[in-house]
Design an enzyme around this catalytic site. Structure first.
Site, PDB file in Angstrom:
ATOM      1  N   GLU A  80       0.825  -1.221   0.000  1.00 47.04           N
ATOM      2  CA  GLU A  80       0.000   0.000   0.000  1.00 47.04           C
ATOM      3  C   GLU A  80       0.855   1.267   0.000  1.00 47.04           C
ATOM      4  O   GLU A  80       1.669   1.473   0.918  1.00 47.04           O
ATOM      5  CB  GLU A  80      -0.936   0.004   1.226  1.00 47.04           C
ATOM      6  CG  GLU A  80      -1.873   1.200   1.208  1.00 47.04           C
ATOM      7  CD  GLU A  80      -2.987   1.120   2.252  1.00 47.04           C
ATOM      8  OE1 GLU A  80      -3.386   0.017   2.644  1.00 47.04           O
ATOM      9  OE2 GLU A  80      -3.457   2.201   2.654  1.00 47.04           O
ATOM     10  N   LYS A 258      -7.971  -0.344  11.053  1.00 43.12           N
ATOM     11  CA  LYS A 258      -7.350  -0.804   9.800  1.00 43.12           C
ATOM     12  C   LYS A 258      -6.096   0.028   9.536  1.00 43.12           C
ATOM     13  O   LYS A 258      -5.052  -0.489   9.124  1.00 43.12           O
ATOM     14  CB  LYS A 258      -8.356  -0.681   8.649  1.00 43.12           C
ATOM     15  CG  LYS A 258      -7.905  -1.297   7.332  1.00 43.12           C
ATOM     16  CD  LYS A 258      -7.061  -0.406   6.465  1.00 43.12           C
ATOM     17  CE  LYS A 258      -6.722  -1.068   5.140  1.00 43.12           C
ATOM     18  NZ  LYS A 258      -5.791  -0.277   4.327  1.00 43.12           N
ATOM     19  N   ASP A 274       3.548 -14.137  12.063  1.00 42.45           N
ATOM     20  CA  ASP A 274       2.205 -14.513  11.621  1.00 42.45           C
ATOM     21  C   ASP A 274       1.288 -13.282  11.702  1.00 42.45           C
ATOM     22  O   ASP A 274       0.827 -12.901  12.780  1.00 42.45           O
ATOM     23  CB  ASP A 274       1.721 -15.637  12.550  1.00 42.45           C
ATOM     24  CG  ASP A 274       0.358 -16.185  12.163  1.00 42.45           C
ATOM     25  OD1 ASP A 274      -0.389 -15.487  11.443  1.00 42.45           O
ATOM     26  OD2 ASP A 274       0.031 -17.298  12.604  1.00 42.45           O
ATOM     27  N   HIS A 372      -1.405  11.550  -0.667  1.00 41.66           N
ATOM     28  CA  HIS A 372      -1.326  10.249  -1.332  1.00 41.66           C
ATOM     29  C   HIS A 372      -0.949  10.435  -2.807  1.00 41.66           C
ATOM     30  O   HIS A 372      -0.060   9.772  -3.325  1.00 41.66           O
ATOM     31  CB  HIS A 372      -2.698   9.589  -1.206  1.00 41.66           C
ATOM     32  CG  HIS A 372      -2.726   8.189  -1.675  1.00 41.66           C
ATOM     33  ND1 HIS A 372      -2.271   7.153  -0.908  1.00 41.66           N
ATOM     34  CD2 HIS A 372      -3.133   7.652  -2.839  1.00 41.66           C
ATOM     35  CE1 HIS A 372      -2.414   6.029  -1.590  1.00 41.66           C
ATOM     36  NE2 HIS A 372      -2.932   6.308  -2.753  1.00 41.66           N
TER      37      HIS A 372
HETATM   38  C1  MEV Z   1      -6.154   3.639   4.665  1.00 37.64           C
HETATM   39  O1  MEV Z   1      -5.469   2.461   4.321  1.00 37.64           O
HETATM   40  C2  MEV Z   1      -6.160   3.859   6.166  1.00 37.64           C
HETATM   41  C3  MEV Z   1      -7.024   5.015   6.672  1.00 37.64           C
HETATM   42  O2  MEV Z   1      -8.358   4.873   6.188  1.00 37.64           O
HETATM   43  C4  MEV Z   1      -7.014   4.946   8.181  1.00 37.64           C
HETATM   44  C5  MEV Z   1      -7.986   5.886   8.870  1.00 37.64           C
HETATM   45  O3  MEV Z   1      -8.995   6.265   8.265  1.00 37.64           O
HETATM   46  O4  MEV Z   1      -7.711   6.203  10.048  1.00 37.64           O
HETATM   47  C6  MEV Z   1      -6.516   6.338   6.176  1.00 37.64           C
END
Ligand code: MEV
Length: 417
Positions: A80, A258, A274, A372
């Site tokens: 990513e 995430k 793992d 990004h």
């Molecule tokens: C993207 O991979 C992760 C984010 O969505 C995390 C977040 O929203 O805190 C940018």
């Protein structure tokens, strides 16, 4: 290590980066090993079944980490974009507040032994607990090496459930796994105890397996992000507000966590550990009070600085598994400079906090897309052969034109040279 802070690393080619990291950090031998490391088909064939090839993922390094007063360069394996840049950004801002400080509960795991077919679950529970010393000794006989290194069975807990197939007694064997992730050790012990637990309870044992809700193997990190460094008190307050939503709303908490796992999984993967075990532990822990919540917290300290904290299970090892076999993972462990699994787990927690802070700061201010896209444009410029100031010049032009592609980067690079 001299310093893990290496400004302008993104402007260099991969080869130049390795040289710069070796020079700036003083880790010449470790970086040389990392540069030369690769998994062979033969090694892969011995790791898993039916091997037909290798699946490669980019390995980058996050810079700027100061963890418990030690400079650390963190290798991260991820597909990513922006993850490694964001982790480094967060680390740079934490650094100006003294870096990350960490703690942990130690490398303790649970194995579950499920007993069914009981009419007297409370009696069975007591019968197991009466024999806790005997059961611990039986478990330790299965792994004298672990005991020699200061680990081994610490205790027995017993949980009772009234399930839809009748009452269940679940014995937990609590084991200090030292520098192993521990799945093999605790599963072997659990299987060894099962017949004796059947004798003790008169029940039937089915499952004998590790629990990935490693709530006795917690790693924690804390950092103070000075408000003037992160864009002011308003930004700090916006981050607190963003984090507050993730504390109460599972829809937001899932995305928030995430983002944390973007950093954690990349660091866990790079060490050959793992990733699924750590992910399962993190998400189950996030839900421990019955509602899924964020794994981090943010507050404004008395001097107006932002205080970020994280706590989660991090079940990783340094012995056994791919960490000791995969040549890249072995080199990564040397670059990290860790000698215990516990040290590694605390670095991983700091990476998760840094990653989360950087995401929240971007979300609370300009959003993540601009950063990004400009990172993506710069990467394309580097891949097209641009160096030095040309990288930003080509990236800016592509962004202004709204044409961010490898083809356009190559055209602009050809025009410039
Ligand atoms: C993207 O991979 C992760 C984010 O969505 C995390 C977040 O929203 O805190 C940018």
């Amino acid at each position: 290590m001299k310093t893990s802070r290496i400004p302008g690393l993104y402007r260099l080619s991969p080869e130049e980066r390795l040289d710069a990291i070796a020079l700036m950090t003083g880790l010449k031998a470790e970086i040389t090993e990392l540069a030369g490391a690769a998994l062979s088909l033969g090694e892969a064939d011995r790791m898993v079944e039916n091997v037909v090839g290798l699946f490669q993922v980019p390995l980058g390094v996050a810079t700027g980490f100061l963890i418990d007063g030690r400079d650390v360069v963190v290798p991260m394996a991820t597909e990513e974009p922006s993850v490694i840049a964001a982790a480094s950004n967060g680390a740079r801002m934490a650094r100006s507040g003294g870096g990350f400080t960490t703690s942990s509960t130690g490398p303790v795991m649970r194995a579950q032994i499920q007993v069914t077919g009981l009419s007297d679950p409370f009696g069975a529970k007591m019968a197991i607990l009466e024999r806790a010393e005997e059961l611990k000794a039986m478990a330790n006989e299965k792994d004298p090496m672990l005991v020699k290194y200061g680990g081994g069975a610490l205790g027995i807990e017993v949980h009772i459930f009234d399930s839809r197939v009748g009452p269940m007694v679940v014995a937990h064997l609590i084991v200090d796994c030292r520098d192993a992730m521990g799945a093999n050790a605790v599963n072997t012990m659990a299987e060894a105890l099962a017949p004796r637990i059947e004798e003790i309870t008169g029940g039937k044992v089915f499952l004998r397996i590790i629990s990935n809700l490693a709530d006795l193997r917690l790693a924690r990190a804390r950092a103070v992000f000075p408000s003037e460094e992160i864009g002011g008190l308003d930004v700090a307050k916006a981050i607190v507000a963003a984090a507050a939503l993730a504390e109460v709303d599972p829809y937001r908490a899932a995305t928030h966590n995430k983002g944390i796992m973007n950093g954690i999984t990349a660091a866990v993967m790079a060490t050959g550990n793992d990733t699924r075990a750590v992910e399962a532990g993190a998400h189950a822990y996030a839900c421990r009070d019955g509602q899924y919540r964020s794994l981090t917290h943010y507050e404004i300290g008395s001097n107006g600085d932002l205080v970020g904290t994280i706590e989660l299970p991090v079940a990783v090892g340094l012995v056994g598994g791919a960490t000791r076999v995969h040549p890249v993972a072995k080199a990564v462990v040397k670059v990290l400079g860790v000698s215990t699994a516990d040290d590694l787990s605390r670095i991983i927690a700091a990476v998760g906090l840094s990653q989360n802070f950087a995401a929240l700061r971007a979300l609370a201010t300009e959003g993540i897309q601009r950063g990004h896209m400009s990172l993506h444009a710069r990467n394309l410029a580097v891949q097209a052969g641009a160096r030095g100031d040309m990288i930003d010049a080509i990236a800016k032009k592509m962004i202004a034109e709204g044409r961010i592609s490898q083809e356009r980067a190559e055209e602009l690079q050809r025009e410039a040279s």
